[in-house]
Design an enzyme around this catalytic site. Structure first.
Site, PDB file in Angstrom:
ATOM      1  N   ARG A   1       7.827 -15.433  -4.048  1.00  0.00           N
ATOM      2  CA  ARG A   1       6.479 -15.837  -3.646  1.00  0.00           C
ATOM      3  C   ARG A   1       5.879 -16.914  -4.528  1.00  0.00           C
ATOM      4  NH1 ARG A   1       4.382  -9.778  -2.131  1.00  0.00           N
ATOM      5  NH2 ARG A   1       5.668  -9.684  -0.260  1.00  0.00           N
TER       6      ARG A   1
ATOM      7  N   LEU B   1       5.543  -1.059  -2.645  1.00  0.00           N
ATOM      8  CA  LEU B   1       5.623   0.241  -1.963  1.00  0.00           C
ATOM      9  C   LEU B   1       6.660   1.098  -2.676  1.00  0.00           C
ATOM     10  CD1 LEU B   1       5.493  -0.954   1.758  1.00  0.00           C
ATOM     11  CD2 LEU B   1       3.618  -0.341   0.239  1.00  0.00           C
TER      12      LEU B   1
ATOM     13  N   HIS C   1      -3.073 -11.845  -3.683  1.00  0.00           N
ATOM     14  CA  HIS C   1      -2.494 -10.750  -2.928  1.00  0.00           C
ATOM     15  C   HIS C   1      -2.247  -9.495  -3.756  1.00  0.00           C
ATOM     16  CE1 HIS C   1      -0.061  -8.727   0.002  1.00  0.00           C
ATOM     17  NE2 HIS C   1       1.016  -8.779  -0.733  1.00  0.00           N
TER      18      HIS C   1
ATOM     19  N   SER D   1       2.906 -11.359   6.842  1.00  0.00           N
ATOM     20  CA  SER D   1       3.974 -10.781   6.032  1.00  0.00           C
ATOM     21  C   SER D   1       5.105 -11.738   5.685  1.00  0.00           C
ATOM     22  CB  SER D   1       4.560  -9.589   6.783  1.00  0.00           C
ATOM     23  OG  SER D   1       5.763  -9.199   6.175  1.00  0.00           O
TER      24      SER D   1
ATOM     25  N   LEU E   1      -0.253   5.150  -1.787  1.00  0.00           N
ATOM     26  CA  LEU E   1       1.119   5.641  -1.904  1.00  0.00           C
ATOM     27  C   LEU E   1       1.329   6.346  -3.226  1.00  0.00           C
ATOM     28  CD1 LEU E   1       3.153   2.771  -0.285  1.00  0.00           C
ATOM     29  CD2 LEU E   1       2.686   5.044   0.606  1.00  0.00           C
ATOM     30  N   ALA E   2       0.839   5.750  -4.313  1.00  0.00           N
ATOM     31  CA  ALA E   2       1.065   6.352  -5.622  1.00  0.00           C
ATOM     32  C   ALA E   2       0.336   7.690  -5.730  1.00  0.00           C
ATOM     33  CB  ALA E   2       0.617   5.393  -6.726  1.00  0.00           C
TER      34      ALA E   2
HETATM   35  C1  FAD Z   1      -2.047  -6.881   3.137  1.00  0.00           C
HETATM   36  C2  FAD Z   1      -1.048  -6.333   2.176  1.00  0.00           C
HETATM   37  C3  FAD Z   1       0.283  -6.194   2.555  1.00  0.00           C
HETATM   38  C4  FAD Z   1       1.223  -5.684   1.672  1.00  0.00           C
HETATM   39  N1  FAD Z   1       2.513  -5.555   2.086  1.00  0.00           N
HETATM   40  C5  FAD Z   1       3.429  -5.014   1.236  1.00  0.00           C
HETATM   41  C6  FAD Z   1       4.773  -4.809   1.641  1.00  0.00           C
HETATM   42  O1  FAD Z   1       5.157  -5.109   2.768  1.00  0.00           O
HETATM   43  N2  FAD Z   1       5.636  -4.267   0.763  1.00  0.00           N
HETATM   44  C7  FAD Z   1       5.259  -3.899  -0.489  1.00  0.00           C
HETATM   45  O2  FAD Z   1       6.079  -3.390  -1.237  1.00  0.00           O
HETATM   46  N3  FAD Z   1       3.985  -4.081  -0.897  1.00  0.00           N
HETATM   47  C8  FAD Z   1       3.063  -4.627  -0.069  1.00  0.00           C
HETATM   48  N4  FAD Z   1       1.774  -4.799  -0.498  1.00  0.00           N
HETATM   49  C9  FAD Z   1       1.364  -4.281  -1.804  1.00  0.00           C
HETATM   50  C10 FAD Z   1       1.167  -2.780  -1.731  1.00  0.00           C
HETATM   51  O3  FAD Z   1       0.649  -2.437  -0.466  1.00  0.00           O
HETATM   52  C11 FAD Z   1       0.202  -2.242  -2.760  1.00  0.00           C
HETATM   53  O4  FAD Z   1       0.499  -2.758  -4.006  1.00  0.00           O
HETATM   54  C12 FAD Z   1       0.307  -0.734  -2.846  1.00  0.00           C
HETATM   55  O5  FAD Z   1       0.204  -0.160  -1.568  1.00  0.00           O
HETATM   56  C13 FAD Z   1      -0.727  -0.154  -3.763  1.00  0.00           C
HETATM   57  O6  FAD Z   1      -0.674   1.247  -3.681  1.00  0.00           O
HETATM   58  P1  FAD Z   1      -1.492   2.140  -4.684  1.00  0.00           P
HETATM   59  O7  FAD Z   1      -1.187   3.543  -4.319  1.00  0.00           O
HETATM   60  O8  FAD Z   1      -1.212   1.719  -6.064  1.00  0.00           O
HETATM   61  O9  FAD Z   1      -3.025   1.806  -4.406  1.00  0.00           O
HETATM   62  P2  FAD Z   1      -3.921   1.780  -3.079  1.00  0.00           P
HETATM   63  O10 FAD Z   1      -3.152   2.063  -1.856  1.00  0.00           O
HETATM   64  O11 FAD Z   1      -4.713   0.536  -3.143  1.00  0.00           O
HETATM   65  O12 FAD Z   1      -4.871   3.014  -3.248  1.00  0.00           O
HETATM   66  C14 FAD Z   1      -5.928   3.031  -4.132  1.00  0.00           C
HETATM   67  C15 FAD Z   1      -6.609   4.364  -4.013  1.00  0.00           C
HETATM   68  O13 FAD Z   1      -7.498   4.523  -5.079  1.00  0.00           O
HETATM   69  C16 FAD Z   1      -8.753   4.944  -4.621  1.00  0.00           C
HETATM   70  N5  FAD Z   1      -9.733   4.467  -5.585  1.00  0.00           N
HETATM   71  C17 FAD Z   1      -9.833   3.252  -6.162  1.00  0.00           C
HETATM   72  N6  FAD Z   1     -10.830   3.219  -7.045  1.00  0.00           N
HETATM   73  C18 FAD Z   1     -11.379   4.452  -7.036  1.00  0.00           C
HETATM   74  C19 FAD Z   1     -12.446   5.044  -7.742  1.00  0.00           C
HETATM   75  N7  FAD Z   1     -13.150   4.384  -8.660  1.00  0.00           N
HETATM   76  N8  FAD Z   1     -12.752   6.328  -7.457  1.00  0.00           N
HETATM   77  C20 FAD Z   1     -12.045   7.040  -6.521  1.00  0.00           C
HETATM   78  N9  FAD Z   1     -11.022   6.526  -5.858  1.00  0.00           N
HETATM   79  C21 FAD Z   1     -10.692   5.242  -6.110  1.00  0.00           C
HETATM   80  C22 FAD Z   1      -8.867   4.420  -3.234  1.00  0.00           C
HETATM   81  O14 FAD Z   1      -9.788   5.195  -2.504  1.00  0.00           O
HETATM   82  C23 FAD Z   1      -7.433   4.564  -2.755  1.00  0.00           C
HETATM   83  O15 FAD Z   1      -7.251   5.878  -2.296  1.00  0.00           O
HETATM   84  C24 FAD Z   1       0.827  -5.315   0.378  1.00  0.00           C
HETATM   85  C25 FAD Z   1      -0.491  -5.457  -0.009  1.00  0.00           C
HETATM   86  C26 FAD Z   1      -1.429  -5.977   0.862  1.00  0.00           C
HETATM   87  C27 FAD Z   1      -2.815  -6.167   0.394  1.00  0.00           C
END
Ligand code: FAD
Ligand code: SF4
Ligand code: FES
Lengths: 259, 644
Positions: free
Chosen positions: B337, B448, B408, B284, B43-44
């Protein structure tokens, strides 16, 4: 449980592959299929053999990364789940399990059981979006969307892009995957302005990627882990025809881009 | 080193808009002269990459999966918070701000959290405009549900697949920019190091996961959007590939790592069944809207349940302890939590756990099914019930779910200022990868929100200020720093490949996980942490002697990928333990047994610990240095958190 695995091994896209037989021993019925492969891989590593390569990530049926053609069926014997959700209790002790990669010209093998599905991304890039920039959009509740429409659009939107539909199809058609996105957008008011150009761009890209044509056998729907329905394909066919016959407009052309 | 958080002065509600006005702008014609590297497409990352490309910057985006759509954000289930007050139940930006600060046990910055609450409303608008099919009511308006730590209903959702739908929205925006040629996407590519020149981040080194090529990429800025590090515990709800490598490599190049010990243990996950398990699955938090958590009142009944002499349904109402409803009447099952997890652990420690192992409590839907009917329950939670059934072979419509806490989310991460910049200029961290907004405990449905806030609505403004300052001069790819860093990466790969011992990398990972869970999990003590430090050091030394890594670099080599990630976890684990040991208070998810109230709640020590602990790397096997950013609370009054 003890099992015999017949696994497709192929060093890379340019090498030819073959089936190799392995033993999987002391497998618990509570293990997932991928955990069973983890156990086999651990033993291969300790014997200085190369582990069996397969794609996976979330291991809970949502990222669409895992694949595997198991005993002749994409994602294995059970309906409506992915390989990572398959548990060994679905097999019996002593069974021989055949494991192959997705087979389709548009999905070349990368190594062993992992294939290149970037064609799917390119189809989405061709038009699987609503052209809005960040910011400057109306309040979310200004748009009323009937619950049935929102729910049905959601059903189409749950496609995980795994490619099982292509693997299941004797023509290696990508219609189910493409139609899921096209339908989602075509059902929602947000998708209307680009409805006709979107379907044309996405179908054109699908053809360019070398997927086969759809002959309505329905194998895709039967094997889709997210139960994406054939209705999506008819909706897309209607829109495509409509677009071609009555609403021909210039398809998205952003080449050179950068405005 | 002093840490400048750069929180703008002035009233809370004006900070962000004033700050936006004061930031420098890059003129539209100049934007195309800048290259921005975005690592990660969750997402980020996806939202940042798309939004920056829309503005006109050239973006290079990276992910290790085969498609940007598979980032771990896809797995988020329950929902996303926003202060829309569509339910007319008293919500407001201020209330979301307040709930989040309190939920984080007063260990987050007021300025950041307020901004988060403020832009939350724009996120929902943006997602709807993209065609994200959120749940709706019959009248066609958006529907909401409730999440823990709040008494209003402000969570937007798409059945149990909210993360999937939000990510596909961001992915579609990203795809549009890829099609336009404004984003160049590198899939199956892993970032292995950051390149800095004169203290500024100027590029990255990557490994192509299909052929092993080590590549160099230049950029005027580098954004790390690489997710959390929960997999340091081996078993967590994270995806198998989630890892700390990008953040850890950046840390070793100078970026401070903040609050590493703040980890979130989620109360409702499917319990561990055995050592073969490779991950744990979340059920969830939204389930706590309708599910009631309970344990048997007595050890005797629990014993009978464990031995399967009776079933849950046979336990009489009077013999059940709905412990969250009993202890926290005003929040009931929807306490935050950390509180819910600790209480579940308490039940188990008390001998009242259920399931074969005794490490579980019940989450019961019988009441909801009676009240609403099975169909209505299925419409809300169907996919979660199915997932539960697949994994456990038990039907949650017929018997209560067994649940237990599991790792988590990680609130800690790279230290960033208000602009999301790390202390290394030009290096930014967004989403779960940074430490910024959740304090010591994240509320459900807020990750999210934060990921998308960072990517859609914060970085497009703050990055421009830095870029305008450094100017559009192209980055010199022939600068020796690139070759030097590339060589470091190669050396490291070669030393991993040279490991030809007797133990697989996975076994080391599992061992590390056991240590972390035992001593740095839900309850931490001075003594336990000291022991953990020794154990981790020994394990790490053993890894570099006895691990076994097969194959070569110039091919697909999952064993090598895993080895690099586990090697980094083995270093991070020790820092987490140091941080937990340093913080001699309890707060949110960090529970020191030595610091609790009479009722067993987390007892903070605001006089001594109202700060962000930002660790500075000083070289291999050297102790890291602690830098403190004092947290000033101008607007909220610090109290003992209460959910009674
Ligand atoms: C099962 C589960 C359910 C959840 N439910 C919720 C919810 O209902 N509501 C809520 O708010 N939050 C929820 N969360 C938390 C939330 O989903 C995450 O904190 C959030 O989506 C993280 O997003 P992000 O963009 O930071 O990272 P991520 O979505 O983890 O993306 C990481 C990205 O970095 C890339 N990457 C990592 N390391 C490297 C590298 N060395 N080189 C190249 N690429 C790399 C990966 O390929 C990926 O594209 C949940 C988490 C889990 C595990
Ligand atoms: S339509 Fe079904 S089988 Fe095809 S990619 Fe989508 S989820 Fe997979
Ligand atoms: S590993 Fe994600 S769907 Fe199977």
């Amino acid at each position: 449980m003890n099992l015999t695995l017949k696994v497709w091994r192929q060093k890379d896209a340019n090498s030819s592959g073959k089936m190799v037989t392995y033993k999987a021993e002391n497998i618990s019925p509570d293990m997932s299929f991928l955990e069973m492969l983890d156990v086999v891989n651990e033993s291969l590593i300790l014997k200085n053999d190369e582990p069996i390569h397969f794609d996976h990530d979330c291991r809970e049926g949502i990222c669409g990364m895992c694949s595997l053609y198991i005993n002749g069926r994409p994602h294995g014997p059970k309906r409506a789940i992915t390989t990572c959700q398959l548990h060994m209790r679905s097999f019996h002790d002593g069974e021989t399990i055949t494991i192959e990669p997705w087979r389709a010209a548009a999905f070349p093998v990368i190594k062993d059981l992992a294939v290149d599905r970037s064609a799917f991304d390119r189809i989405q890039q061709a038009g699987g979006y609503v052209s809005v920039n960040t910011g400057g959009v109306p309040d979310a509740n200004e748009l009323l969307i009937p619950k049935v429409i929102a729910d049905e659009a959601f059903n189409s939107a749950t496609c995980i892009g795994c490619g099982a539909c292509v693997a299941a199809c004797k023509n290696a058609s990508a219609m189910l995957f493409v139609s899921a996105k096209v339908s989602q957008m075509a059902m929602l008011p947000q998708g209307q302005p680009e409805r006709w150009s979107r379907v044309q761009s996405m179908v054109a890209q699908m053809d360019e990627e070398g997927f086969g044509s759809c002959t309505n056998t329905g194998a895709c729907e039967a094997e889709c882990p997210k139960e994406i329905s054939l209705t999506n394909i008819s909706r897309m066919n209607n829109d495509y025809l409509s677009a071609k016959l009555f609403r021909e407009e210039k398809v998205h052309d952003h080449s050179g881009g950068g405005e | 080193m002093s840490l400048e958080a750069k929180i703008p002065p002035g009233p809370l509600a004006e900070k962000w808009s004033k700050h936006k006005f004061n930031l420098k702008l890059v003129n539209p014609a100049n934007k195309r002269k800048y290259d921005v590297i975005v690592v990660g497409t969750g997402l980020a990352g996806a939202s940042a990459a798309a939004s920056l490309a829309e503005l006109g910057y050239n973006v290079k985006a990276f992910c290790f999966q085969d498609s940007p759509r598979r980032a771990h954000s896809i797995a988020a289930q329950g929902g996303i918070n926003a202060a829309k007050n569509y339910q007319n139940d008293g919500d407001s930006v201020y209330r979301l701000f307040y709930d989040t600060i309190k939920g984080g046990d007063y260990r987050a910055r007021e300025g950041n959290v307020y901004r988060l609450a403020e832009v939350s409303v724009n996120i929902i608008d943006q997602c709807v405009a993209q065609g994200v099919p959120f749940a709706r009511e019959y009248g066609g308006l958006l529907d909401n549900r409730s999440f823990g730590g709040s008494q209003v209903s402000r969570t937007f959702y798409a059945r149990g697949q909210t993360g999937q739908q939000l990510l596909l929205g961001a992915y579609s925006a990203l795809n549009r920019q890829i099609h336009k040629g404004k984003v160049k996407m590198y899939t199956r590519t892993e970032m292995l190091d950051v390149v800095t020149i004169d203290g500024h981040a100027k590029g990255i080194i990557t490994r192509n996961l299909t052929n092993g090529q080590i590549e160099t990429h230049t950029g005027h800025a580098v954004l790390l959007c690489t997710g959390g590090y929960g997999n340091v515990f081996y078993l967590s709800t994270n995806a198998a590939g989630s890892n700390v490598t990008a953040a850890w490599r950046a840390h070793k190049r100078g970026a401070f790592f903040a609050n590493p010990c703040y980890t979130q243990i989620h109360p409702t996950c499917i319990p561990v069944t055995g050592d073969h398990q490779s991950k744990l699955t979340l059920m969830s938090e939204s389930l706590r809207n309708d599910g009631r958590v309970w344990a048997p009142k007595t050890v005797e009944i629990a014993e009978k349940l464990r031995k399967k002499e009776i079933t849950a349904a046979q336990v009489k109402e009077d013999d059940r302890d709905y412990f969250l409803e009993r202890k926290y009447p005003s929040f009931g099952n929807l306490v935050p939590r950390d509180v819910a997890s600790r209480n579940a652990k308490e039940m188990v420690d008390d001998g009242r756990g259920v399931g074969g192992s005794g490490f579980a409590v019940f989450l019961d839907f019988a009441d909801a099914i009676n009240r609403l009917g099975q169909e209505a329950v299925a419409a809300k939670y169907g996919n979660l019930f199915d997932m539960y059934y697949q994994i456990t072979d038990e039907d949650p419509y017929k018997q209560p779910m067994r649940i237990y806490p599991a790792v988590h989310y990680t609130m800690g991460g790279l230290w960033v200022d208000y602009n999301l910049s790390t202390n290394v200029p030009g290096l930014y961290a967004l989403g779960e990868c940074n430490f910024s907004d959740h304090g010591a405990n994240r509320l459900g449905a807020s990750a999210l929100m934060q990921g998308l806030a960072d990517g859609y609505f914060v970085i497009p403004y703050t990055l421009g200020d830095y870029l305008a300052t450094i100017g559009p001069k192209p980055v010199d790819a022939s600068h020796p720093a690139f070759a030097k860093t590339k060589q470091d990466v190669l050396d490291r790969i070669n030393s991993l490949l040279a490991l030809n011992g007797t133990k697989t990398v996975n076994e080391y990972h599992r061992d590390l996980g056991h240590i972390m869970w035992e001593y740095c999990g839900m309850a931490r003590t001075e003594e336990g942490l000291a022991k953990a430090k020794e154990l981790i050091q020994a394990l790490r030394a053993d890894f570099w002697k006895n691990a076994k890594v097969v194959g070569a670099n110039d091919e697909v080599n999952a064993a090598l990928e895993k080895a690099g990630r586990v090697a980094d976890f083995l270093e991070l684990g020790e820092l987490m333990v140091d941080d937990a040991k340093m913080r001699k208070e309890s707060c949110g998810g960090h529970f020191r047994l030595e610091s609790q109230t009479e009722e067993g709640e987390a007892l903070r020590d605001d006089d001594n610990f109202a700060f962000v602990g930002a660790w500075e790397y000083k070289g291999d096997n050297q102790p890291e240095i602690l830098n403190k950013e004092i947290l000033d609370f101008e607007f909220v009054h610090l109290t003992q958190r209460s959910y009674k």
